[in-house]
Design an enzyme around this catalytic site. Structure first.
Site, PDB file in Angstrom:
ATOM      1  N   PRO A   1       0.776  -1.239   0.000  1.00 35.28           N
ATOM      2  CG  PRO A   1       0.073  -0.905   2.201  1.00 35.28           C
ATOM      3  CD  PRO A   1       0.760  -1.910   1.318  1.00 35.28           C
TER       4      PRO A   1
ATOM      5  CG  ASP B   1       0.451  -0.019 -12.263  1.00 34.41           C
ATOM      6  OD1 ASP B   1       0.655   0.039 -13.482  1.00 34.41           O
ATOM      7  OD2 ASP B   1      -0.372  -0.796 -11.739  1.00 34.41           O
TER       8      ASP B   1
ATOM      9  CE  LYS C   1      -4.045   0.710 -16.863  1.00 36.47           C
ATOM     10  NZ  LYS C   1      -2.781   0.014 -16.646  1.00 36.47           N
TER      11      LYS C   1
ATOM     12  N   GLY D   1      -0.367  -2.233  -4.013  1.00 35.08           N
ATOM     13  CA  GLY D   1      -1.292  -3.125  -3.327  1.00 35.08           C
ATOM     14  C   GLY D   1      -1.109  -4.564  -3.729  1.00 35.08           C
TER      15      GLY D   1
ATOM     16  CB  ILE E   1      -7.478  -6.637  -4.284  1.00 38.99           C
ATOM     17  CG1 ILE E   1      -7.518  -8.043  -3.664  1.00 38.99           C
ATOM     18  CG2 ILE E   1      -8.566  -5.750  -3.673  1.00 38.99           C
ATOM     19  CD1 ILE E   1      -7.403  -8.062  -2.162  1.00 38.99           C
TER      20      ILE E   1
ATOM     21  CB  THR F   1      -5.107  -5.436  -0.585  1.00 37.32           C
ATOM     22  OG1 THR F   1      -5.916  -4.628  -1.447  1.00 37.32           O
ATOM     23  CG2 THR F   1      -5.877  -5.714   0.693  1.00 37.32           C
ATOM     24  CB  ALA F   2      -5.027  -0.047  -0.693  1.00 31.91           C
TER      25      ALA F   2
ATOM     26  CG  MET G   1      -9.471   3.155  -7.589  1.00 31.89           C
ATOM     27  SD  MET G   1      -9.430   1.985  -8.965  1.00 31.89           S
ATOM     28  CE  MET G   1     -10.505   0.678  -8.351  1.00 31.89           C
TER      29      MET G   1
END
Length: 260
Positions: A20, A43, A65, A97, A101, A126-127, A178
């Site tokens: 994260p 990323d 992105k 992350g 997921i 994961t975040a 998001m």
């Protein structure tokens, strides 16, 4: 794919989650693969400092992105991984992350399978798990939540058309990835489908890093408070009564003078 004596052996693509944000949350396997890679396709939201673990001669390709701003369209990115592997390279596809997921890892692997490219998946923290922990918000708690759900706040078509009755339930913690851009609609739908306007909610921005910010409120006031605070992506929305524990359980304090 048929190999000729003069063609290089097909390389392997490693789909790697970098966690994260805090570099210390990178797994040992992820760190080792980054250090061995011939090419790293990375990323926007990767752990700060992770690329410093790479070899000096490793090829580094940015394909980050942001909302409505993709450096490389997904299909082109998928084909890039194929080309690098067919050139015989050891490729690390580095993501923030966890790759599976909301990380599009499954989409990229589908292309690798169709193209006959060997691959491995290296999970990451994961975040939701990392950012909630650093914010002092337990995702489950016997007195508050017996289940947790991860939901996207931004569907492929840009809408937020989710299964709201399933998400707006008591004794459930929901983490929206998001979702800050659609926070007003998310809060409105959660209230419309049964949760009280006073139901606790929080936003965690830049979780686990020296830039972390945590804002707690309720569904009725969270959008206005987020806007007033100038909070934007990357951030998570956490909805559930576990948020009431944040003030008591908070433990991580970003260093003084950290940039916002």
């Amino acid at each position: 794919m048929i190999q000729t004596p003069s063609s290089p052996p097909v390389g392997t693509v490693y789909i790697v989650g970098s966690g994260p944000g805090d570099l210390d949350l990178l797994t040992l396997r992820a760190a080792r693969l980054v250090g061995e890679a011939d090419a790293i396709v990375y990323d926007h939201l990767i752990a700060e400092g992770v690329l410093e673990l790479a070899r000096a001669d490793a090829e580094k390709i940015y394909v980050g992105k942001k909302s409505s701003n993709h450096t490389v369209p997904q299909e082109q990115l998928n084909q890039l991984l194929v080309r690098l592997a067919r050139a015989g390279k050891k490729v690390v596809r580095l993501k923030g992350g966890d790759p599976f997921i909301f990380g599009r890892g499954g989409e990229e692997i589908e292309t690798l399978v169709e193209s006959g490219i060997p691959f491995e998946v290296v999970p990451g923290v994961t975040a939701a798990a990392g950012c909630a922990a650093y914010a002092g918000i337990p995702l489950t708690h016997r007195d508050h939540a017996q289940a947790v759900a991860f939901a996207t706040g931004h569907l492929k078509d840009g809408s937020i058309n989710l299964d709201w009755p399933a998400l707006a339930r008591p004794k459930l913690t929901v983490v929206f990835y998001m979702g800050v851009g659609g926070i007003a609609e998310i809060c409105r739908q959660m209230i419309a489908h049964g949760l009280p306007a006073s139901h606790p909610a929080a936003v965690v921005q830049h979780g686990t890093t020296r830039r972390q910010r945590v804002l707690t409120a309720d569904l009725a006031t969270l959008p206005e408070r987020v806007d007033a605070a100038g909070i934007a992506s990357p951030a998570l929305i956490i909805v559930g009564t576990v948020v009431r524990l944040q003030e008591k359980l908070t433990w991580f304090t970003p260093p003084a003078g950290s940039p916002i």
